[in-house]
Design an enzyme around this catalytic site. Structure first.
Site, PDB file in Angstrom:
ATOM      1  N   TYR A  50      23.165 -43.878  33.030  1.00 43.08           N
ATOM      2  CA  TYR A  50      24.224 -42.923  33.384  1.00 43.08           C
ATOM      3  C   TYR A  50      23.876 -42.194  34.681  1.00 43.08           C
ATOM      4  O   TYR A  50      24.677 -42.130  35.614  1.00 43.08           O
ATOM      5  CB  TYR A  50      24.424 -41.917  32.244  1.00 43.08           C
ATOM      6  N   SER A  99      26.413 -34.917  38.486  1.00 45.89           N
ATOM      7  CA  SER A  99      25.723 -34.254  37.375  1.00 45.89           C
ATOM      8  C   SER A  99      24.287 -33.947  37.763  1.00 45.89           C
ATOM      9  O   SER A  99      23.674 -34.668  38.555  1.00 45.89           O
ATOM     10  CB  SER A  99      25.746 -35.208  36.181  1.00 45.89           C
ATOM     11  N   LYS A 130      25.638 -42.233  38.626  1.00 41.67           N
ATOM     12  CA  LYS A 130      26.061 -41.076  39.429  1.00 41.67           C
ATOM     13  C   LYS A 130      25.438 -41.140  40.822  1.00 41.67           C
ATOM     14  O   LYS A 130      26.094 -40.870  41.836  1.00 41.67           O
ATOM     15  CB  LYS A 130      25.669 -39.764  38.731  1.00 41.67           C
TER      16      LYS A 130
END
Ligand code: UDP
Length: 339
Positions: free
Chosen positions: A148, A124, A152
């Site tokens: 988050y 992302s 990643k």
């Protein structure tokens, strides 16, 4: 290729499965159905006109992952499974490390042990945090600002280290900007659980009359209309990039990361206007306080994907909003469908 697709019934996984089937790959899907429904399988199969194999599986279960690979005979893996909400990750970081990083460790270990050497990973643009320079290219420093985002980066690091020590491995990490839209068949789309966190699902529920007003998070950013700017890209364009990515990992060894975006930014107010046009409905909104952790402006430099994958985002904003609405509308109660 016989491709293992994790998170196959999720938003991007389901669209990618259709594109893979369309070009002749076989799809073995797994999902734990914690954020999606097994019924998506039928939609994938209808949209593609071909069956998939589907297993219910939690990737945190190492024995189950190994068993899957023992029998799987996979040529490649596309790894979509994971949690994806910044806000939730702030409240429940352990959940994010477990579901995103823990699961990926099991997958990487099983792939290496079974010599499944081609992997495409769902990353992302959140890995870039609040970038100092725009547009964002892959040389932009990685500086995530949420758990988050850090999960990643951790998974990218895991795959990068794996490739550095195992010269036959090939991993391509695709850094998605803001995927929106839905499959043109109207069969597949985004199905948020509870109150949507992301802009498009929320806007669509306002257009559908399921929610009264959209809260626009911040109207005093240093942008032309004061609202945040993002690079919205059609989910089918994103899905098609995975077909290219499989070709890429088939030919190029080592780890690499590429941005998937249009290269064009749109403000929240521009999205509202595009959705008004696409839905032909009013979308009442009010400007409220900024949301913690939001970058003011982020949009991609997609040159690497354009050149090295031969991929380019094609859909414009109106098309994206229209497709998103078609799916949303098809899933509304009949009384809410009347315009
Ligand atoms: N946004 C908003 N209201 C909402 C949800 C999102 O104004 O109910 C804004 C958000 O502040 C951001 C943009 O819409 O500027 C895109 O947010 P989203 O959560 O969809 O994606 P993000 O870029 O945060 O990953």
């Amino acid at each position: 290729m016989r491709v293992l697709v994790t998170g196959v019934t999720g938003y991007i996984g389901s669209h990618a499965a259709v594109e893979l089937l369309d070009v002749g790959h076989d799809v073995v899907g797994v999902d734990d159905f914690s954020a999606s429904s097994p019924s998506v399988r039928a939609a994938i199969e209808r949209a593609a006109g071909r069956p998939i194999e589907l297993h219910e599986l939690d990737l945190r279960n190492r024995a189950a992952v190994n068993c899957l690979f023992d029998k799987g005979n996979f040529d490649a893996v596309i790894h979509f499974a994971g949690r994806k909400f910044v806000g939730e990750s702030m409240d429940r970081p352990v959940r994010y490390y477990s579901r995103n990083v823990g699961a990926s460790i099991n997958l990487a270990a099983a792939a290496q042990r079974h010599r499944v050497e081609k992997i495409v990973f769902s990353s992302s643009c959140t890995v870039y945090g609040n970038p100092a320079q725009l547009p964002v290219n892959e040389a932009t420093p990685v500086a995530p600002v949420s758990p988050y985002g850090r999960t990643k980066v951790a998974v990218e690091d895991l795959f990068s280290d794996l490739c550095a020590t195992d010269p036959n491995m090939s991993v391509l990490s695709l850094r998605y900007f803001n995927p929106i839209g839905a499959h043109p068949s109207g069969l597949l789309g985004e199905v948020p659980q509870g109150t949507p966190n992301n802009l498009l699902p929320y806007v669509m529920q306002v257009a559908a009359g399921q929610r009264s007003t959209l809260s626009v998070f911040g109207g005093d950013y240093d942008t032309a209309d004061g609202t945040c700017i993002r690079d919205y890209v059609h989910v089918v364009d994103i899905a098609k990039a995975h077909v290219r990515a499989l070709d890429y990992v088939d030919h190029v060894r080592g780890f690499d990361a590429m941005n998937l975006g249009t290269g064009r930014g749109s403000s929240v107010l521009e999205i509202i206007t595009a959705c008004r046009i696409a839905t032909r409905r009013d979308i009442p909104y009010q400007i409220v306080d900024r949301r913690a952790g939001d970058a003011a402006v982020i949009f991609a430099d997609p040159t690497r994907a354009n050149i090295d994958l031969g991929w380019r985002a094609e859909a414009n904003l109106t098309q994206m909003c229209f497709d998103h609405w078609r799916f949303e509308r098809a899933h509304l109660a009949p009384e809410a469908q009347a315009s």
